[in-house]
Design a protein around this motif. Structure first.
Motif, PDB file in Angstrom:
ATOM      1  N   UNK A  99     -32.117 147.564  55.285  1.00 44.72           N
ATOM      2  CA  UNK A  99     -33.410 147.089  55.785  1.00 44.72           C
ATOM      3  C   UNK A  99     -33.340 145.601  56.117  1.00 44.72           C
ATOM      4  N   UNK A 100     -32.734 144.832  55.214  1.00 43.50           N
ATOM      5  CA  UNK A 100     -32.646 143.392  55.411  1.00 43.50           C
ATOM      6  C   UNK A 100     -31.702 143.046  56.554  1.00 43.50           C
ATOM      7  N   UNK A 101     -30.654 143.851  56.743  1.00 42.08           N
ATOM      8  CA  UNK A 101     -29.718 143.610  57.830  1.00 42.08           C
ATOM      9  C   UNK A 101     -30.354 143.937  59.176  1.00 42.08           C
ATOM     10  N   UNK A 102     -31.111 144.996  59.239  1.00 43.15           N
ATOM     11  CA  UNK A 102     -31.735 145.426  60.485  1.00 43.15           C
ATOM     12  C   UNK A 102     -32.747 144.425  61.003  1.00 43.15           C
ATOM     13  N   UNK A 103     -33.449 143.728  60.136  1.00 41.04           N
ATOM     14  CA  UNK A 103     -34.537 142.848  60.585  1.00 41.04           C
ATOM     15  C   UNK A 103     -34.055 141.642  61.365  1.00 41.04           C
ATOM     16  N   UNK A 104     -33.231 140.769  61.094  1.00 42.42           N
ATOM     17  CA  UNK A 104     -32.532 140.380  59.881  1.00 42.42           C
ATOM     18  C   UNK A 104     -33.390 139.480  58.977  1.00 42.42           C
ATOM     19  N   UNK A 105     -33.161 139.619  57.702  1.00 48.37           N
ATOM     20  CA  UNK A 105     -33.871 138.821  56.708  1.00 48.37           C
ATOM     21  C   UNK A 105     -33.027 138.789  55.449  1.00 48.37           C
ATOM     22  N   UNK A 106     -33.346 137.879  54.566  1.00 40.52           N
ATOM     23  CA  UNK A 106     -32.619 137.807  53.301  1.00 40.52           C
ATOM     24  C   UNK A 106     -33.499 137.199  52.224  1.00 40.52           C
ATOM     25  N   UNK A 107     -33.049 137.366  50.989  1.00 41.17           N
ATOM     26  CA  UNK A 107     -33.685 136.754  49.833  1.00 41.17           C
ATOM     27  C   UNK A 107     -32.877 135.509  49.493  1.00 41.17           C
ATOM     28  N   UNK A 108     -33.496 134.352  49.635  1.00 42.51           N
ATOM     29  CA  UNK A 108     -32.802 133.105  49.355  1.00 42.51           C
ATOM     30  C   UNK A 108     -32.831 132.735  47.887  1.00 42.51           C
ATOM     31  N   UNK A 109     -33.890 133.152  47.211  1.00 42.76           N
ATOM     32  CA  UNK A 109     -34.055 132.866  45.797  1.00 42.76           C
ATOM     33  C   UNK A 109     -35.069 133.850  45.234  1.00 42.76           C
ATOM     34  N   UNK A 110     -34.944 134.128  43.957  1.00 42.49           N
ATOM     35  CA  UNK A 110     -35.870 135.064  43.332  1.00 42.49           C
ATOM     36  C   UNK A 110     -36.130 134.616  41.901  1.00 42.49           C
ATOM     37  N   UNK A 111     -37.390 134.720  41.494  1.00 43.83           N
ATOM     38  CA  UNK A 111     -37.799 134.317  40.153  1.00 43.83           C
ATOM     39  C   UNK A 111     -38.550 135.485  39.515  1.00 43.83           C
ATOM     40  N   UNK A 112     -38.084 135.932  38.375  1.00 45.49           N
ATOM     41  CA  UNK A 112     -38.822 136.939  37.605  1.00 45.49           C
ATOM     42  C   UNK A 112     -39.896 136.171  36.842  1.00 45.49           C
ATOM     43  N   UNK A 113     -41.136 136.392  37.181  1.00 51.12           N
ATOM     44  CA  UNK A 113     -42.236 135.573  36.666  1.00 51.12           C
ATOM     45  C   UNK A 113     -42.298 135.534  35.139  1.00 51.12           C
ATOM     46  N   UNK A 114     -42.302 136.680  34.433  1.00 53.75           N
ATOM     47  CA  UNK A 114     -42.400 136.585  32.968  1.00 53.75           C
ATOM     48  C   UNK A 114     -41.263 135.777  32.328  1.00 53.75           C
ATOM     49  N   UNK A 115     -40.078 135.874  32.885  1.00 51.47           N
ATOM     50  CA  UNK A 115     -38.958 135.120  32.340  1.00 51.47           C
ATOM     51  C   UNK A 115     -39.048 133.635  32.623  1.00 51.47           C
ATOM     52  N   UNK A 116     -39.644 133.281  33.752  1.00 48.30           N
ATOM     53  CA  UNK A 116     -39.721 131.876  34.146  1.00 48.30           C
ATOM     54  C   UNK A 116     -40.833 131.124  33.434  1.00 48.30           C
ATOM     55  N   UNK A 117     -41.968 131.775  33.204  1.00 53.05           N
ATOM     56  CA  UNK A 117     -43.127 131.056  32.667  1.00 53.05           C
ATOM     57  C   UNK A 117     -43.306 131.248  31.165  1.00 53.05           C
ATOM     58  N   UNK A 118     -42.352 131.879  30.526  1.00 56.38           N
ATOM     59  CA  UNK A 118     -42.471 132.164  29.099  1.00 56.38           C
ATOM     60  C   UNK A 118     -42.527 130.922  28.229  1.00 56.38           C
TER      61      UNK A 118
END
Length: 136
Positions: free
Chosen positions: A6-25
């Motif tokens: 899906x990401x290749x077809x668009x093209x798009x990518x995830x540059x960074x990702x944050x799991x909210x509960x882990x980050x704001x704990x």
């Protein structure tokens, strides 16, 4: 179709990702990428992130304290995702692009399974706006 396709077809990518509960704990030990997220919050309230997470709209146009942003997200589940898509040039139906110049935006995904679809939807909306400008 799998998420990578899906990401290749668009093209798009995830540059960074944050799991909210882990980050704001722990407000005393916020991850560096969460602080970057706070620095990159959109200027105006009409961005998709604020529609997805209205609790963050109070920070539009400000340089917020990361601890205040963490507190606003304390009860939230899901992921903050920095979506990226190349700037495309449109010439009629043809399009060209390079990853040398790209757009990025933070979006919210409530589940891991939703990430690819939301990134692709955001990238398509960027393309639609750029195509409309090219046709004017």
């Amino acid at each position: 179709m799998n998420d990578a396709a899906k990401l290749f077809e668009q093209p798009a990518r995830v540059g960074s990702m944050i799991w909210i509960p882990g980050a704001v704990g722990d407000e005393e030990a916020l991850p560096e990428n969460f602080e970057e997220f706070c620095e990159d919050l959109p200027e105006t309230a009409e961005y998709v992130l604020y529609a997805q997470l209205p609790v963050l709209a109070q920070f539009a146009g400000k340089y917020p304290d990361p601890e205040a942003v963490a507190d606003a997200l304390r009860d939230r589940r899901g992921f903050l995702v920095r979506a990226e898509t190349p700037n495309k040039k449109f010439d009629g139906p043809a399009e060209t692009y390079s990853w040398g110049y790209y757009r990025r935006a933070w979006i919210y995904a409530p589940t891991e399974d939703a990430i690819a679809d939301l990134v692709v939807a955001w990238a398509k909306s960027v393309d639609a706006k750029n195509r409309a400008k090219a046709e004017d």
